[in-house]
Write a protein that holds these residues in place. Sequence first.
Motif, PDB file in Angstrom:
ATOM      1  N   GLY A   1       0.784  -1.222   0.000  1.00 11.54           N
ATOM      2  CA  GLY A   1       0.000   0.000   0.000  1.00 11.54           C
ATOM      3  C   GLY A   1       0.818   1.276   0.000  1.00 11.54           C
ATOM      4  N   ARG A   2       2.129   1.149   0.097  1.00  5.15           N
ATOM      5  CA  ARG A   2       2.987   2.341   0.086  1.00  5.15           C
ATOM      6  C   ARG A   2       3.463   2.653  -1.329  1.00  5.15           C
ATOM      7  N   THR A   3       3.841   3.887  -1.561  1.00  9.26           N
ATOM      8  CA  THR A   3       4.329   4.264  -2.887  1.00  9.26           C
ATOM      9  C   THR A   3       5.741   3.730  -3.095  1.00  9.26           C
ATOM     10  N   LEU A   4       6.046   3.409  -4.339  1.00  9.27           N
ATOM     11  CA  LEU A   4       7.401   2.947  -4.656  1.00  9.27           C
ATOM     12  C   LEU A   4       8.429   4.035  -4.360  1.00  9.27           C
ATOM     13  N   LYS A   5       8.032   5.286  -4.540  1.00  5.49           N
ATOM     14  CA  LYS A   5       8.949   6.392  -4.264  1.00  5.49           C
ATOM     15  C   LYS A   5       9.360   6.402  -2.804  1.00  5.49           C
ATOM     16  N   SER A   6       8.419   6.193  -1.905  1.00  3.46           N
ATOM     17  CA  SER A   6       8.765   6.182  -0.478  1.00  3.46           C
ATOM     18  C   SER A   6       9.554   4.930  -0.101  1.00  3.46           C
ATOM     19  N   LEU A   7       9.238   3.809  -0.720  1.00  3.56           N
ATOM     20  CA  LEU A   7       9.947   2.569  -0.407  1.00  3.56           C
ATOM     21  C   LEU A   7      11.396   2.616  -0.853  1.00  3.56           C
ATOM     22  N   ALA A   8      11.682   3.369  -1.900  1.00  2.00           N
ATOM     23  CA  ALA A   8      13.057   3.477  -2.388  1.00  2.00           C
ATOM     24  C   ALA A   8      13.983   4.132  -1.372  1.00  2.00           C
ATOM     25  N   GLU A   9      13.417   4.777  -0.364  1.00  2.00           N
ATOM     26  CA  GLU A   9      14.219   5.401   0.695  1.00  2.00           C
ATOM     27  C   GLU A   9      14.527   4.441   1.834  1.00  2.00           C
ATOM     28  N   GLU A  10      13.903   3.279   1.832  1.00  2.00           N
ATOM     29  CA  GLU A  10      14.110   2.299   2.905  1.00  2.00           C
ATOM     30  C   GLU A  10      15.429   1.559   2.702  1.00  2.00           C
ATOM     31  N   PRO A  11      16.167   1.259   3.790  1.00  2.00           N
ATOM     32  CA  PRO A  11      17.414   0.487   3.655  1.00  2.00           C
ATOM     33  C   PRO A  11      17.210  -0.870   2.979  1.00  2.00           C
ATOM     34  N   LEU A  12      16.064  -1.502   3.221  1.00  2.00           N
ATOM     35  CA  LEU A  12      15.787  -2.819   2.635  1.00  2.00           C
ATOM     36  C   LEU A  12      15.711  -2.763   1.116  1.00  2.00           C
ATOM     37  N   TRP A  13      15.389  -1.582   0.571  1.00  2.00           N
ATOM     38  CA  TRP A  13      15.253  -1.449  -0.879  1.00  2.00           C
ATOM     39  C   TRP A  13      16.517  -1.911  -1.595  1.00  2.00           C
ATOM     40  N   ARG A  14      17.686  -1.519  -1.103  1.00  2.00           N
ATOM     41  CA  ARG A  14      18.945  -1.897  -1.744  1.00  2.00           C
ATOM     42  C   ARG A  14      19.157  -3.413  -1.678  1.00  2.00           C
TER      43      ARG A  14
ATOM     44  N   VAL B   1      16.736  -5.643  -1.678  1.00  2.00           N
ATOM     45  CA  VAL B   1      15.804  -6.197  -2.675  1.00  2.00           C
ATOM     46  C   VAL B   1      16.395  -6.092  -4.072  1.00  2.00           C
ATOM     47  N   GLN B   2      17.104  -4.993  -4.330  1.00  2.00           N
ATOM     48  CA  GLN B   2      17.691  -4.788  -5.649  1.00  2.00           C
ATOM     49  C   GLN B   2      18.931  -5.647  -5.889  1.00  2.00           C
ATOM     50  N   ALA B   3      19.818  -5.718  -4.905  1.00  2.00           N
ATOM     51  CA  ALA B   3      21.132  -6.328  -5.118  1.00  2.00           C
ATOM     52  C   ALA B   3      21.269  -7.724  -4.545  1.00  2.00           C
ATOM     53  N   HIS B   4      20.476  -8.074  -3.543  1.00  2.00           N
ATOM     54  CA  HIS B   4      20.617  -9.374  -2.873  1.00  2.00           C
ATOM     55  C   HIS B   4      19.238  -9.900  -2.485  1.00  2.00           C
ATOM     56  N   PRO B   5      18.337 -10.068  -3.489  1.00  2.00           N
ATOM     57  CA  PRO B   5      16.956 -10.436  -3.174  1.00  2.00           C
ATOM     58  C   PRO B   5      16.809 -11.768  -2.436  1.00  2.00           C
ATOM     59  N   ALA B   6      17.763 -12.663  -2.591  1.00  2.00           N
ATOM     60  CA  ALA B   6      17.668 -13.936  -1.880  1.00  2.00           C
ATOM     61  C   ALA B   6      17.686 -13.739  -0.370  1.00  2.00           C
ATOM     62  N   ALA B   7      18.194 -12.595   0.085  1.00  2.00           N
ATOM     63  CA  ALA B   7      18.256 -12.301   1.519  1.00  2.00           C
ATOM     64  C   ALA B   7      17.139 -11.366   1.964  1.00  2.00           C
TER      65      ALA B   7
ATOM     66  N   GLY C   1      18.239 -21.391 -14.557  1.00  2.00           N
ATOM     67  CA  GLY C   1      19.375 -21.778 -13.731  1.00  2.00           C
ATOM     68  C   GLY C   1      20.062 -20.591 -13.080  1.00  2.00           C
ATOM     69  N   MET C   2      19.329 -19.479 -12.933  1.00  2.00           N
ATOM     70  CA  MET C   2      19.863 -18.272 -12.332  1.00  2.00           C
ATOM     71  C   MET C   2      19.673 -18.295 -10.824  1.00  2.00           C
ATOM     72  N   HIS C   3      20.677 -17.825 -10.099  1.00  2.00           N
ATOM     73  CA  HIS C   3      20.498 -17.617  -8.672  1.00  2.00           C
ATOM     74  C   HIS C   3      19.443 -16.536  -8.472  1.00  2.00           C
ATOM     75  N   LEU C   4      18.687 -16.646  -7.398  1.00  2.00           N
ATOM     76  CA  LEU C   4      17.633 -15.677  -7.125  1.00  2.00           C
ATOM     77  C   LEU C   4      18.190 -14.252  -7.016  1.00  2.00           C
ATOM     78  N   ASP C   5      19.443 -14.112  -6.635  1.00  2.00           N
ATOM     79  CA  ASP C   5      20.043 -12.786  -6.550  1.00  2.00           C
ATOM     80  C   ASP C   5      20.133 -12.088  -7.904  1.00  2.00           C
ATOM     81  N   LEU C   6      19.979 -12.837  -8.984  1.00  2.00           N
ATOM     82  CA  LEU C   6      20.055 -12.258 -10.326  1.00  2.00           C
ATOM     83  C   LEU C   6      18.678 -11.997 -10.937  1.00  2.00           C
ATOM     84  N   PHE C   7      17.612 -12.306 -10.200  1.00  2.00           N
ATOM     85  CA  PHE C   7      16.297 -12.276 -10.857  1.00  2.00           C
ATOM     86  C   PHE C   7      15.821 -10.862 -11.173  1.00  2.00           C
TER      87      PHE C   7
END
Length: 229
Positions: free
Chosen positions: A92-105, A107-113, A164-170
Amino acid sequence: MTTVLLIRHGRSTANTAGVLAGRTPGIDLDEHGRDQAVRLAARLAEVALDAVLCSPLERTRQTAQPLLAARPDTLFELDERFTECDYGTWSGRTLKSLAEEPLWRTVQAHPAAASFPDGESLAAVSARAVSAVRSWNAKLGEHATYAVVSHGDVIKAIAADALGMHLDLFQRLQIDPCSLTVVRYHGTRPAVLRVNDVGSDVSALIRAVVPEAGAAGDAPVGGGAGAGG
């Protein structure tokens, strides 16, 4: 060879508002999204489907409706394993506001974690979605062709597994609204036939591709002649 057509829902009201809908109820397709669903159904009109499986959320069911209208006798089932990721408090939150969250990075670079607060991890999404595809492959049989109407991250996870991609590459995969991603499962490995297809000819999906040599499902050495060869 079992062929799976992975269809992302059409454009939703949340997509146009820049909001992460997640599992929020009452998120419908917008007018353009409904038109996308109708046009996709027309593209796939000649493709025989043994089943249409669907996330239970409104936007996926609305996308599936035109497919089913032309196939009233086709097996249709809602499957929770294909539902959207539970984004927890991010929903329910905007993507713009979520991009400021530490977890955003993460999700982008290490989604498996990445695990969403009070929600689900992307690793769990991948596990349930891939398991669902495998179980439906076994249930419907090796000559089946079926559609799964689902969500972007779910389809990316299934496609990444097939590649055959690791989830970190998805996050390298792009899955647009009402796009078509096709995976054909052989006894030895999957073959990804198309990813994020939003308008190409689908006649090659009407008939099974016949291997040029070797066992069924072998990749043609040198690339082969293609579906029209």
